[in-house]
Design an enzyme around this catalytic site. Structure first.
Site, PDB file in Angstrom:
ATOM      1  N   ASP A  28     101.175  13.049  67.861  1.00 43.51           N
ATOM      2  CA  ASP A  28     102.040  11.506  68.625  1.00 43.51           C
ATOM      3  C   ASP A  28     102.270  10.569  67.232  1.00 43.51           C
ATOM      4  O   ASP A  28     101.921  11.127  66.120  1.00 43.51           O
ATOM      5  CB  ASP A  28     100.620  11.614  70.014  1.00 43.51           C
ATOM      6  CG  ASP A  28     100.683  12.172  70.800  1.00 43.51           C
ATOM      7  OD1 ASP A  28     101.265  13.196  70.620  1.00 43.51           O
ATOM      8  OD2 ASP A  28      99.442  11.958  71.504  1.00 43.51           O
ATOM      9  N   TYR A  63      89.923  17.575  65.276  1.00 41.27           N
ATOM     10  CA  TYR A  63      90.253  16.050  65.320  1.00 41.27           C
ATOM     11  C   TYR A  63      88.824  14.905  64.919  1.00 41.27           C
ATOM     12  O   TYR A  63      88.104  15.473  64.895  1.00 41.27           O
ATOM     13  CB  TYR A  63      90.975  15.743  66.640  1.00 41.27           C
ATOM     14  CG  TYR A  63      92.173  16.618  67.058  1.00 41.27           C
ATOM     15  CD1 TYR A  63      92.904  16.024  66.239  1.00 41.27           C
ATOM     16  CD2 TYR A  63      92.043  17.229  67.800  1.00 41.27           C
ATOM     17  CE1 TYR A  63      94.366  16.798  66.992  1.00 41.27           C
ATOM     18  CE2 TYR A  63      93.298  18.413  67.604  1.00 41.27           C
ATOM     19  CZ  TYR A  63      94.368  18.078  67.412  1.00 41.27           C
ATOM     20  OH  TYR A  63      95.537  18.744  67.822  1.00 41.27           O
ATOM     21  N   ARG A 117      93.068  12.834  74.228  1.00 39.47           N
ATOM     22  CA  ARG A 117      93.620  11.901  75.134  1.00 39.47           C
ATOM     23  C   ARG A 117      92.574  12.250  76.527  1.00 39.47           C
ATOM     24  O   ARG A 117      91.952  11.718  77.129  1.00 39.47           O
ATOM     25  CB  ARG A 117      95.090  11.996  75.109  1.00 39.47           C
ATOM     26  CG  ARG A 117      95.211  10.966  74.092  1.00 39.47           C
ATOM     27  CD  ARG A 117      97.483  10.839  74.012  1.00 39.47           C
ATOM     28  NE  ARG A 117      97.573  11.947  74.525  1.00 39.47           N
ATOM     29  CZ  ARG A 117      98.939  12.191  74.498  1.00 39.47           C
ATOM     30  NH1 ARG A 117      99.499  11.026  74.730  1.00 39.47           N
ATOM     31  NH2 ARG A 117      99.482  13.444  74.714  1.00 39.47           N
ATOM     32  N   ASP A 120      96.013   6.159  75.767  1.00 38.38           N
ATOM     33  CA  ASP A 120      95.793   5.938  74.619  1.00 38.38           C
ATOM     34  C   ASP A 120      96.573   4.787  73.972  1.00 38.38           C
ATOM     35  O   ASP A 120      96.803   4.386  75.303  1.00 38.38           O
ATOM     36  CB  ASP A 120      96.432   6.847  73.080  1.00 38.38           C
ATOM     37  CG  ASP A 120      98.150   6.520  73.462  1.00 38.38           C
ATOM     38  OD1 ASP A 120      98.305   5.874  73.929  1.00 38.38           O
ATOM     39  OD2 ASP A 120      98.614   7.767  73.250  1.00 38.38           O
TER      40      ASP A 120
END
Length: 297
Positions: free
Chosen positions: A40, A68, A181, A82
């Site tokens: 993203d 991550y 997310r 988010d």
């Protein structure tokens, strides 16, 4: 002539994955560029980019596990799960005061292992041929089907109280297709205070590490990994002689050689350390699943 290769790029915040592809195209003077796994615009970190014939390798990279680093904010839900979305609900201070370290640990454990996860409605998943995020932006209500994913590590650091919220730094190892997310959203929901991401950075894709990546301003003059080097990081290597390499390139099977490969696929590399292609088992034989364009010398 542009040589094929795999380029590791450290994507900055604010750019889409497509933006990065466009810049790589300009830097290398070719249209044939693709990537393995979208990030993203808010997210930073490792984007694996294929150039020229090496784009064929992306099929074997996109499904690799990911790592991550992220910051989860407990205390509010947003339209996008988010920080880029609008706040829907904020938790009361009393509810945040009731969140304990033991409660966070229990919530994290419930989201570790093989889990069923509903992707964020603003994901890139297609619904009847259109991206979910496009449908949301058009005002449609989108609820995506749950999917099975694996979160093999979900390590959370100490909680810190910020303005009307609790922030948690976390490291997540997960299967391809996992939405971080959604982990933030579901952790917050389980604690009764809501949650969303405020930061996300991808540090690993399979054995590719962001520490080996180039920045967006370093694309000119960057040296991609060779197809053979890149393939050997995601697949077993099958060494082939000149005769077998020629047969594979012409679509012939390697008769009786299936026992030389242990996994589903292997990277066939010739005596010059050039990637011939990817092979797979067919009974007792090996056949080409993907051939690389032969490099001119």
């Amino acid at each position: 002539m542009v040589s094929p290769g795999i380029l590791l790029v450290d994507k900055p915040a604010g750019l889409t994955s497509h933006d990065v592809v466009a810049r790589v195209r300009r830097a290398f003077g070719t249209r044939k560029v693709g990537h393995a796994g979208t990030l993203d615009p808010m997210a930073t970190g490792l984007l694996v980019v294929g150039i020229e014939g090496a784009t064929r390798l992306l099929t074997y990279i996109v499904g690799a596990d990911k790592t991550y680093e992220t910051t989860i904010r407990l205390g509010a839900t947003t339209t996008t799960d988010d920080a880029e979305g609008d706040v829907l609900v904020r938790a009361e201070d009393a509810d945040l005061d009731a969140v304990t370290a033991e409660g966070i640990d229990a919530g994290v454990r419930a989201l570790t292992g093989r889990i069923s996860q509903v992707p964020s409605s603003v994901s890139a998943i297609k619904v009847d041929g259109r991206r979910a995020y496009d449908r949301v932006r058009a005002g449609e209500d989108v609820v995506l089907a749950a999917r099975e994913v694996t979160v093999s590590r979900f390590d959370v650091g100490a909680a810190r109280r910020v303005d009307g919220a609790i922030d948690l730094d976390a490291v997540v190892d997960c299967s391809s297709g996992t939405y971080i997310r959604s982990l933030a959203r579901d952790l917050g929901a389980g604690l009764g205070v809501g949650g969303h991401l405020t930061a996300l950075r991808r540090t690993k894709v399979g054995s590719f590490d962001v520490s080996d990546a180039v920045g967006i301003e370093e694309l000119d003059g960057a040296t991609p990994l060779s197809p053979a080097d890149a393939a050997s990081r995601v697949l077993d290597v099958l060494r082939v002689d000149a005769a077998d390499a020629r047969d594979l390139r012409y679509g012939k099977r390697l008769a009786g050689q299936a026992t030389r490969v242990t996994g589903a696929f292997a990277a066939a590399v010739d005596e010059d350390d050039t990637l011939v292609g990817v092979v797979e088992k067919r009974g007792d034989d090996l056949k080409s699943a993907m051939n690389m364009p032969e490099e001119r010398r």
